[in-house]
Design a protein around this motif. Structure first.
Motif, PDB file in Angstrom:
ATOM      1  N   ALA A  52       0.250  -4.075   1.812  1.00  0.00           N
ATOM      2  CA  ALA A  52       0.239  -2.632   2.033  1.00  0.00           C
ATOM      3  C   ALA A  52      -1.385  -1.712   1.571  1.00  0.00           C
ATOM      4  O   ALA A  52      -1.988  -1.182   1.925  1.00  0.00           O
ATOM      5  N   LEU A  53      -1.411  -2.435   0.261  1.00  0.00           N
ATOM      6  CA  LEU A  53      -2.785  -2.097  -0.747  1.00  0.00           C
ATOM      7  C   LEU A  53      -3.580  -2.837   0.055  1.00  0.00           C
ATOM      8  O   LEU A  53      -4.537  -1.879   0.151  1.00  0.00           O
ATOM      9  N   LEU A  54      -3.713  -3.698   0.981  1.00  0.00           N
ATOM     10  CA  LEU A  54      -4.575  -4.252   1.035  1.00  0.00           C
ATOM     11  C   LEU A  54      -5.373  -3.481   2.402  1.00  0.00           C
ATOM     12  O   LEU A  54      -6.253  -3.013   2.837  1.00  0.00           O
ATOM     13  N   GLN A  55      -4.660  -3.045   3.132  1.00  0.00           N
ATOM     14  CA  GLN A  55      -4.527  -2.282   4.454  1.00  0.00           C
ATOM     15  C   GLN A  55      -5.235  -1.090   3.944  1.00  0.00           C
ATOM     16  O   GLN A  55      -6.194  -0.475   5.184  1.00  0.00           O
ATOM     17  N   LYS A  56      -4.539  -0.381   2.999  1.00  0.00           N
ATOM     18  CA  LYS A  56      -4.651   1.124   2.732  1.00  0.00           C
ATOM     19  C   LYS A  56      -6.683   0.851   2.270  1.00  0.00           C
ATOM     20  O   LYS A  56      -7.317   1.353   2.536  1.00  0.00           O
ATOM     21  N   GLY A  57      -7.428  -0.135   1.353  1.00  0.00           N
ATOM     22  CA  GLY A  57      -8.259  -0.244   1.434  1.00  0.00           C
ATOM     23  C   GLY A  57      -9.494  -0.824   2.495  1.00  0.00           C
ATOM     24  O   GLY A  57     -10.620  -0.037   2.708  1.00  0.00           O
ATOM     25  N   LEU A  58      -9.166  -1.428   3.530  1.00  0.00           N
ATOM     26  CA  LEU A  58      -9.463  -1.481   4.768  1.00  0.00           C
ATOM     27  C   LEU A  58      -9.273  -0.538   5.688  1.00  0.00           C
ATOM     28  O   LEU A  58     -11.263  -0.592   5.764  1.00  0.00           O
ATOM     29  N   GLN A  59      -8.638   0.119   5.846  1.00  0.00           N
ATOM     30  CA  GLN A  59      -9.343   1.682   6.364  1.00  0.00           C
ATOM     31  C   GLN A  59     -10.118   2.224   5.625  1.00  0.00           C
ATOM     32  O   GLN A  59     -11.338   2.932   6.098  1.00  0.00           O
ATOM     33  N   GLU A  60      -9.859   2.976   3.972  1.00  0.00           N
ATOM     34  CA  GLU A  60     -11.111   3.085   3.332  1.00  0.00           C
ATOM     35  C   GLU A  60     -12.702   3.176   3.650  1.00  0.00           C
ATOM     36  O   GLU A  60     -13.525   3.030   3.806  1.00  0.00           O
ATOM     37  N   LEU A  61     -12.732   1.212   3.608  1.00  0.00           N
ATOM     38  CA  LEU A  61     -13.932   1.090   3.838  1.00  0.00           C
ATOM     39  C   LEU A  61     -14.043   0.259   5.455  1.00  0.00           C
ATOM     40  O   LEU A  61     -15.911   0.354   6.091  1.00  0.00           O
ATOM     41  N   GLY A  62     -13.393   1.508   6.925  1.00  0.00           N
ATOM     42  CA  GLY A  62     -14.075   1.314   7.755  1.00  0.00           C
ATOM     43  C   GLY A  62     -13.746  -0.612   8.329  1.00  0.00           C
ATOM     44  O   GLY A  62     -14.194  -0.629   9.437  1.00  0.00           O
ATOM     45  N   LEU A  63     -12.888  -1.681   7.470  1.00  0.00           N
ATOM     46  CA  LEU A  63     -12.395  -2.428   8.474  1.00  0.00           C
ATOM     47  C   LEU A  63     -11.486  -2.821   8.453  1.00  0.00           C
ATOM     48  O   LEU A  63     -10.431  -2.513   8.612  1.00  0.00           O
ATOM     49  N   LYS A  64     -11.238  -3.925   9.976  1.00  0.00           N
ATOM     50  CA  LYS A  64     -10.176  -4.082  10.342  1.00  0.00           C
ATOM     51  C   LYS A  64      -9.764  -6.053   9.450  1.00  0.00           C
ATOM     52  O   LYS A  64      -9.082  -6.019   9.024  1.00  0.00           O
ATOM     53  N   THR A  65     -10.835  -6.702   9.180  1.00  0.00           N
ATOM     54  CA  THR A  65     -10.056  -7.950   8.365  1.00  0.00           C
ATOM     55  C   THR A  65     -11.612  -8.277   7.138  1.00  0.00           C
ATOM     56  O   THR A  65     -12.508  -7.066   7.199  1.00  0.00           O
ATOM     57  N   LEU A  66     -11.710  -8.717   6.565  1.00  0.00           N
ATOM     58  CA  LEU A  66     -12.630  -8.910   4.793  1.00  0.00           C
ATOM     59  C   LEU A  66     -13.031  -9.596   5.343  1.00  0.00           C
ATOM     60  O   LEU A  66     -13.347 -10.912   6.515  1.00  0.00           O
ATOM     61  N   PRO A  67     -14.119  -9.311   4.420  1.00  0.00           N
ATOM     62  CA  PRO A  67     -16.011 -10.704   5.020  1.00  0.00           C
ATOM     63  C   PRO A  67     -15.612 -11.652   4.180  1.00  0.00           C
ATOM     64  O   PRO A  67     -14.339 -11.488   3.608  1.00  0.00           O
ATOM     65  N   LYS A  68     -16.009 -12.469   4.258  1.00  0.00           N
ATOM     66  CA  LYS A  68     -15.622 -13.579   3.826  1.00  0.00           C
ATOM     67  C   LYS A  68     -15.572 -13.742   1.530  1.00  0.00           C
ATOM     68  O   LYS A  68     -16.035 -12.933   0.894  1.00  0.00           O
ATOM     69  N   VAL A  69     -14.499 -14.077   1.361  1.00  0.00           N
ATOM     70  CA  VAL A  69     -14.496 -14.598  -0.031  1.00  0.00           C
ATOM     71  C   VAL A  69     -15.061 -15.631  -0.935  1.00  0.00           C
ATOM     72  O   VAL A  69     -13.966 -16.398   0.222  1.00  0.00           O
ATOM     73  N   THR A  70     -15.297 -15.533  -1.817  1.00  0.00           N
ATOM     74  CA  THR A  70     -15.163 -16.397  -2.749  1.00  0.00           C
ATOM     75  C   THR A  70     -14.723 -16.029  -4.203  1.00  0.00           C
ATOM     76  O   THR A  70     -15.526 -15.449  -4.511  1.00  0.00           O
TER      77      THR A  70
END
Length: 541
Positions: free
Chosen positions: A371-389
């Motif tokens: 739920a936190l991830l979805q809230k963050g994605l909405q604020e960033l205007g993203l559907k999925t995360l970019p590559k994470v390292t």
């Protein structure tokens, strides 16, 4: 204890800082007679990695700190009971003004540097102002900001002569603080506040890089430094308390493979070691290893200036998705305590209350992560995360933790995270350059007070690689540093930690234990609650 930077890879730190317990193989007398000290008196340790710096002004990690505590000595050296004691270090005595602002230290006479020069109060004045000099770019300069005009000098807004530290003669050092600081005497034992020889430093800017040019004033001297292989210390015959120093030599290998380290320990080629991660619980259960709580926190830090971790809900999601209990029970297995906030338990012995109990937990649980991830994605205007390292320093223990958390992020967030590792010195440079998304870090207390954790995260702090800053947080830190009233200090730091944990530039993972094995013929090693280890009084029986 920067990037432990200070912590040095703090598992590392834990690792190296590790050292004592009655265990293992050999030693003692089988006849019931009192055993006599071994004539060789050589203590064999493993640093796992090259110490990044043995210059007190630029050292920021626990590997360097462990060695510095043996070759250098400040105004105070904590005694065997982890207490400040007059006469324990270079200072013979001191007085403190009624308002708690002026300290007058009287130094012992007749002390020598290893090149024969006398150790004087001028060495301390020079060393402290050198740390503060903007040209030095010392990450730990802020440990001296308690002194009047120290922060201003470091910022280029005052002159060196304005700083409130002055040698009034060869054996008197006057220090003027800008506010009462209850832990200032403790701080004088920390390696950043150790003296250096002005003549040596100014004659050779690389004086601290080789054994042949190194000049020190502690119980031991640097006899050999074969880079990336071995450091050897020998007893300093000119040390004022040499009769109490029983060891003739301390060696530090640099073997960064935990299984090799364990084999060397079993073969008596190391006297103290850290057990392999896979064997930790078994060895603790069998009594062949010990686990002791220390003041330290292991965390992952986010670069808040790089997407997607410029969003606090994304950061909160990654923090929440870590199952800390499962990690400790199945991976680290060293009795660590799950961390849901920054400051570890028992960090406030002089404040009348335990900081951790007062502030409670902050990090949410894995069930809240998506739920936190979805809230963050909405604020960033993203559907999925970019590559994470995720970046960590090369070490088998850190690798296993990273792999476990990688799997948790996949399971609890549905996110694939790439893992990347670097050798310690390269790793520190990468963090300093801000060239990461998530990186591993840990911090051991520099003194017994919550502030040693809280002021790490001030805006543009020397050790703060997250890019995070908050004006209200900074103001609360300043409020806590402006008074000796412990209630005011506690309240300000509690509020500051709440801000930090809401913004979540770090994901606390666990509070450290010091896990170690020690052969039972090794005596006199002193382990302080802040995670540091003292070998000056150790001996081989």
């Amino acid at each position: 204890m920067k990037k432990l930077n200070k912590w040095l890879a703090l598992m590392l730190a834990i690792i190296m800082v590790a050292s004592v317990g009655l265990v293992g193989c050999g030693g003692g007398s089988s006849t019931g007679e009192k055993a006599q000290p071994d004539k060789e008196q050589v203590l064999k340790l493993n640093a796992r990695t090259e110490p990044p710096s043995l210059d007190p002004a630029t050292a920021t990690d626990s590997t360097s700190g462990d060695i510095l505590r043996e070759v250098m000595e400040g105004l105070v050296r904590l005694n065997e009971k982890s207490q400040v004691e007059k006469g324990s270090g270079v200072a013979e005595d001191w007085t403190i003004s009624e308002d708690g602002l002026k300290y007058t230290f009287k130094l012992k006479k007749g002390l020598k540097w290893t090149n024969g020069d006398p150790v004087t109060a001028h060495d301390f004045e020079y060393a402290w102002k050198r740390v503060l000099d903007p040209k030095t770019a010392a990450d730990y300069a802020y440990q001296l900001f308690y002194i009047k005009n120290a922060e201003e000098y470091n910022a280029g807004k005052a002159k060196a002569e304005d700083v409130g530290v002055k040698a009034t003669d060869d054996y008197t050092l006057e220090v003027e603080l800008k506010a009462p600081t209850p832990y200032f005497l403790q701080l004088t034992a920390f390696y950043t506040l150790m003296p250096v020889n002005k003549k040596v430093v100014e004659a050779n800017k690389n004086w601290a890089a080789e054994a042949s040019t190194y000049v020190s004033n502690g119980p031991f001297k640097l006899a050999k430094w074969e880079h990336d292989k071995e450091v050897v210390l020998e007893k300093n015959p000119d040390y004022w308390n040499k009769d109490k120093v029983k060891l003739n030599k301390i060696t530090w290998a640099m073997i960064n493979d935990e299984n090799t380290e364990y084999q060397l320990y079993q073969n008596n080629q190391l006297d103290i070691a850290i057990p392999p991660t896979d064997l930790t619980k078994e060895l603790i259960d069998k009594g062949e290893a010990k686990a002791e709580p220390i003041l330290g926190t292991y965390w992952y830090q986010f670069n808040v200036k790089k997407p997607p971790f410029n969003n606090k809900y994304i950061r909160q999601a990654f923090a929440a998705a870590i199952d800390r209990e499962a990690l400790i029970n199945n991976v680290t297995k060293g009795g660590q305590i799950p961390a849901y906030a920054l400051v570890p338990p028992n960090a406030s012995p002089d404040m009348g209350a335990d900081f951790r109990k007062e502030n409670g937990d902050f990090v949410k649980k894995p069930a809240d992560a998506k739920a936190l991830l979805q809230k963050g994605l909405q604020e960033l205007g993203l559907k999925t995360l970019p590559k994470v390292t995720l970046l960590y320093n090369t070490n088998e223990g850190h690798k296993k933790i990273a792999e476990a958390i990688q799997a948790m992020w996949k399971q609890n967030l549905g996110v694939d995270v790439e893992l990347k590792n670097q050798e310690w010195k390269v790793y520190l440079d990468t963090l300093n350059a801000g060239d990461f998304q998530i990186s591993r870090m840990g911090w051991l207390a520099d003194y017994m007070d919550p502030m040693t954790f809280i002021d790490y995260f001030v805006t543009d702090g020397g050790n703060n690689n997250t890019g995070w800053g908050n004006k209200e947080y900074d103001a609360l830190v300043q409020q806590a540093k402006s008074t000796g009233d412990q209630k005011v200090r506690m309240d300000a730091m509690l509020k500051a930690e709440k801000i930090l944990m809401d913004e979540m530039p770090i994901a606390p993972i666990y509070y450290y234990t010091r896990v170690y094995m020690q052969h039972d013929n090794v005596k006199g090693v002193v382990r302080h609650a802040d995670g540091t280890t003292e070998y000056a009084w150790a001996y081989i029986e």
